[in-house]
Scaffold this active site. Structure first.
Site, PDB file in Angstrom:
ATOM      1  N   GLY A 185       0.808  -1.215   0.000  1.00 30.50           N
ATOM      2  CA  GLY A 185       0.000   0.000   0.000  1.00 30.50           C
ATOM      3  C   GLY A 185       0.838   1.261   0.000  1.00 30.50           C
ATOM      4  O   GLY A 185       1.933   1.295  -0.563  1.00 30.50           O
ATOM      5  N   SER A 186       0.335   2.277   0.651  1.00 31.41           N
ATOM      6  CA  SER A 186       0.905   3.617   0.653  1.00 31.41           C
ATOM      7  C   SER A 186       2.324   3.655   1.207  1.00 31.41           C
ATOM      8  O   SER A 186       2.616   3.051   2.242  1.00 31.41           O
ATOM      9  CB  SER A 186       0.002   4.543   1.475  1.00 31.41           C
ATOM     10  OG  SER A 186       0.702   5.642   1.990  1.00 31.41           O
ATOM     11  N   SER A 187       3.213   4.395   0.527  1.00 31.19           N
ATOM     12  CA  SER A 187       4.593   4.555   1.004  1.00 31.19           C
ATOM     13  C   SER A 187       4.641   5.244   2.360  1.00 31.19           C
ATOM     14  O   SER A 187       5.472   4.908   3.212  1.00 31.19           O
ATOM     15  CB  SER A 187       5.403   5.368  -0.007  1.00 31.19           C
ATOM     16  OG  SER A 187       5.515   4.692  -1.225  1.00 31.19           O
ATOM     17  N   ARG A 188       3.742   6.200   2.578  1.00 33.54           N
ATOM     18  CA  ARG A 188       3.737   6.937   3.852  1.00 33.54           C
ATOM     19  C   ARG A 188       3.421   5.999   5.016  1.00 33.54           C
ATOM     20  O   ARG A 188       4.106   5.996   6.045  1.00 33.54           O
ATOM     21  CB  ARG A 188       2.691   8.059   3.780  1.00 33.54           C
ATOM     22  CG  ARG A 188       2.560   8.880   5.054  1.00 33.54           C
ATOM     23  CD  ARG A 188       1.506   9.952   4.892  1.00 33.54           C
ATOM     24  NE  ARG A 188       0.211   9.391   4.545  1.00 33.54           N
ATOM     25  CZ  ARG A 188      -0.644   8.886   5.446  1.00 33.54           C
ATOM     26  NH1 ARG A 188      -0.323   8.857   6.730  1.00 33.54           N
ATOM     27  NH2 ARG A 188      -1.816   8.421   5.067  1.00 33.54           N
ATOM     28  N   ALA A 190       3.708   2.753   4.958  1.00 34.73           N
ATOM     29  CA  ALA A 190       4.764   1.744   5.009  1.00 34.73           C
ATOM     30  C   ALA A 190       5.923   2.218   5.872  1.00 34.73           C
ATOM     31  O   ALA A 190       6.454   1.454   6.703  1.00 34.73           O
ATOM     32  CB  ALA A 190       5.245   1.422   3.595  1.00 34.73           C
ATOM     33  N   GLU A 204       5.704  -3.881  -0.122  1.00 33.18           N
ATOM     34  CA  GLU A 204       5.478  -3.735  -1.559  1.00 33.18           C
ATOM     35  C   GLU A 204       4.647  -2.465  -1.671  1.00 33.18           C
ATOM     36  O   GLU A 204       3.427  -2.507  -1.796  1.00 33.18           O
ATOM     37  CB  GLU A 204       4.769  -4.973  -2.131  1.00 33.18           C
ATOM     38  CG  GLU A 204       4.848  -5.085  -3.653  1.00 33.18           C
ATOM     39  CD  GLU A 204       3.683  -4.406  -4.363  1.00 33.18           C
ATOM     40  OE1 GLU A 204       3.846  -3.212  -4.740  1.00 33.18           O
ATOM     41  OE2 GLU A 204       2.661  -5.045  -4.541  1.00 33.18           O
ATOM     42  N   CYS A 239      -0.396   0.224  -8.293  1.00 31.51           N
ATOM     43  CA  CYS A 239       0.952   0.611  -7.873  1.00 31.51           C
ATOM     44  C   CYS A 239       1.928   0.503  -9.033  1.00 31.51           C
ATOM     45  O   CYS A 239       3.042   1.029  -8.963  1.00 31.51           O
ATOM     46  CB  CYS A 239       1.418  -0.245  -6.705  1.00 31.51           C
ATOM     47  SG  CYS A 239       1.360  -2.007  -7.012  1.00 31.51           S
TER      48      CYS A 239
END
Length: 458
Positions: A185-188, A190, A204, A239
């Site tokens: 999901g979201s990089s933030r 993560a 991922e 993504c």
């Protein structure tokens, strides 16, 4: 959650579980191949995730093929070990793939069937006890799939399934302390979880995915169709969606952009080939476009308008498929780079153009990106391919005339590179990397020499 040692002991004692999971996969694959059931899951995906029928069916198909791939003894082969002779008689070292035990899986809204099934089954194949959280907006899809798996013989106690918000799940993770968490999901989010869980995580996360069109122009209609599909299928909510297109000047002189524009114009709300954006509202999407257009030399290629005649709630985004041209020199400026490479999880892409002598500038732009997920190099020029591949790092990189950024099947690795926390999906290598760790057992049974004496202290 069960302790790691109890799960590992169960995994060692119950070798028959490999055969059981292979049989479950075979039965589930067969059921998903039946038209009535595949249609049910396809339409259920459409009810919660704005996709065209064909895009939703693609999830069902990939999931069915994955389960087919890991039928029978294929699950057993995932845990293949090895032995190395020791340095004296009676000693051998054995390398095993070992389960973590209690694990957690967190998956996003955009692939409500494919991602959770592939990661859940990978966790089970390797002998773990997972708790699964799917984005609550789409969790009904996985609930139905779990019922199907139970019908195929999966013991109910093998998987814990939770519906909750993010804060509740974070609290569960901090209290239950799973040995490993898979987050997609979201990089933030993560990055926050990586800190909260003290690094016991595989990611991922999102990617600002690029495509480079090399100097050899050919099959313009086909390349344009792939570009449209990569950027705008599922309304760009993948993504792996094409976020930026680096176009050699030779392509700039071709009908490519006009052809992409025509393909994008065919997308309609009626068949969900364009639809609601669930994470960014219309106002934010248009604001981002306007900020980009303030960069010197930038221009709107097409789109950039809100959709009309619809009932999509204002909390969601609804814009036409959009492309904004930004000069390469401007992209590389520190004041612009962060803005240009901001991931917009919607039908939105950046387009730029480069000359032969500007390829190093393109490669510099790629290197500065922080998420290296998917990429494409559209060229059949082998020397050009070597140059780009050798100086880039994306984990799933398609090269050649038919290169794309989206549409990963179940038969190759899909995941980022360049980050030790990176997680893969789909293949035996991905399953072993994410859902097991290496354990070395050294058997040292002797014999001890008959004339052995206690040596001097050292």
């Amino acid at each position: 959650m069960e302790s790691p040692s109890s799960v590992s002991l169960k995994w060692m004692k119950e070798g028959y579980r490999y055969l059981m999971l292979g049989d479950i996969s075979a039965k589930a694959a067969h059921l998903l191949s039946l038209p009535k059931i595949s249609d049910f899951f396809t339409k259920l995906i459409q009810r919660v995730s704005p996709k065209s029928y064909q895009q939703a069916y693609g999830e069902v198909y990939v999931t069915q093929k994955f389960l087919e791939n890991f039928s029978g003894d294929q699950v057993r082969f995932l845990a293949r070990s090895f032995a190395v002779p020791g340095n004296h008689l009676g000693q051998q070292s054995h390398g095993f793939r070992w389960p973590y035990g209690p694990v957690a899986i967190i998956t996003p809204f955009n692939f409500p069937l494919e991602i959770p099934v592939l990661q859940l089954m990978g966790a089970l194949y390797m002998g773990n006890k997972p708790v699964l959280k799917v984005d609550s907006k789409v969790s009904i899809v996985m609930e139905k799939m779990l019922r199907l798996l139970h019908e195929c013989g999966l013991p109910r106690e093998d998987v814990d399934f939770i519906n909750c918000d993010g804060n509740t799940m974070t609290k569960l993770l901090l209290e239950a302390k799973p040995r490993m968490t898979l987050f997609t999901g979201s990089s933030r989010i993560a990055e926050k979880l990586a800190v909260d869980l003290k690094g016991r995580i595989k990611l991922e996360d999102a990617g600002f995915d690029w495509k480079i069109l090399g100097p050899d122009v050919q099959e313009v209609d086909y390349v344009a169709w792939v570009c449209d599909h990569d950027a705008y299928a599922c309304s760009g909510q993948k993504c792996s969606a094409q976020s930026i297109l680096f176009m050699h000047e030779n392509w700039g002189r071709s009908p490519l952009l006009d052809t992409i524009k025509k393909h994008a114009a065919r997308r309609q709300l009626d068949d969900l080939t364009v639809g609601p954006v669930l994470t960014v509202n219309t106002e934010a999407l248009l604001l981002h476009k306007n900020k980009l257009l303030k960069i010197p030399g930038s221009k709107l290629l097409f789109g950039g308008k809100a959709l009309t005649n619809h009932s999509i709630p204002a909390i969601y985004g609804a814009i036409e498929p959009t492309a904004v041209f930004v000069p390469l020199e401007e992209i590389l400026k520190d004041d612009n780079y962060e803005l240009v490479t901001k991931e917009i999880f919607g039908p939105f892409q950046i387009v730029t153009e480069y000359k032969d002598n500007q390829l190093p500038m393109v490669l510099n732009a790629l290197e500065k990106m922080h998420a290296h997920l998917t990429a494409a190099v559209v060229s059949n020029d082998v020397l050009f391919l070597q140059e780009v591949i050798g100086k880039s790092v994306n984990g799933t990189t398609y090269v050649g005339l038919r290169a794309r950024t989206t549409g990963a099947p179940q038969n190759h690795w899909f995941g980022p590179a360049g980050d030790p926390r990176g997680a893969g999906i789909g293949t035996p290598e991905a399953i072993k990397l994410v859902w097991s760790c290496h354990r070395e057992i050294i058997y040292d049974v002797g014999p001890i020499a008959r004339n052995w004496q206690i040596p001097r202290s050292t």
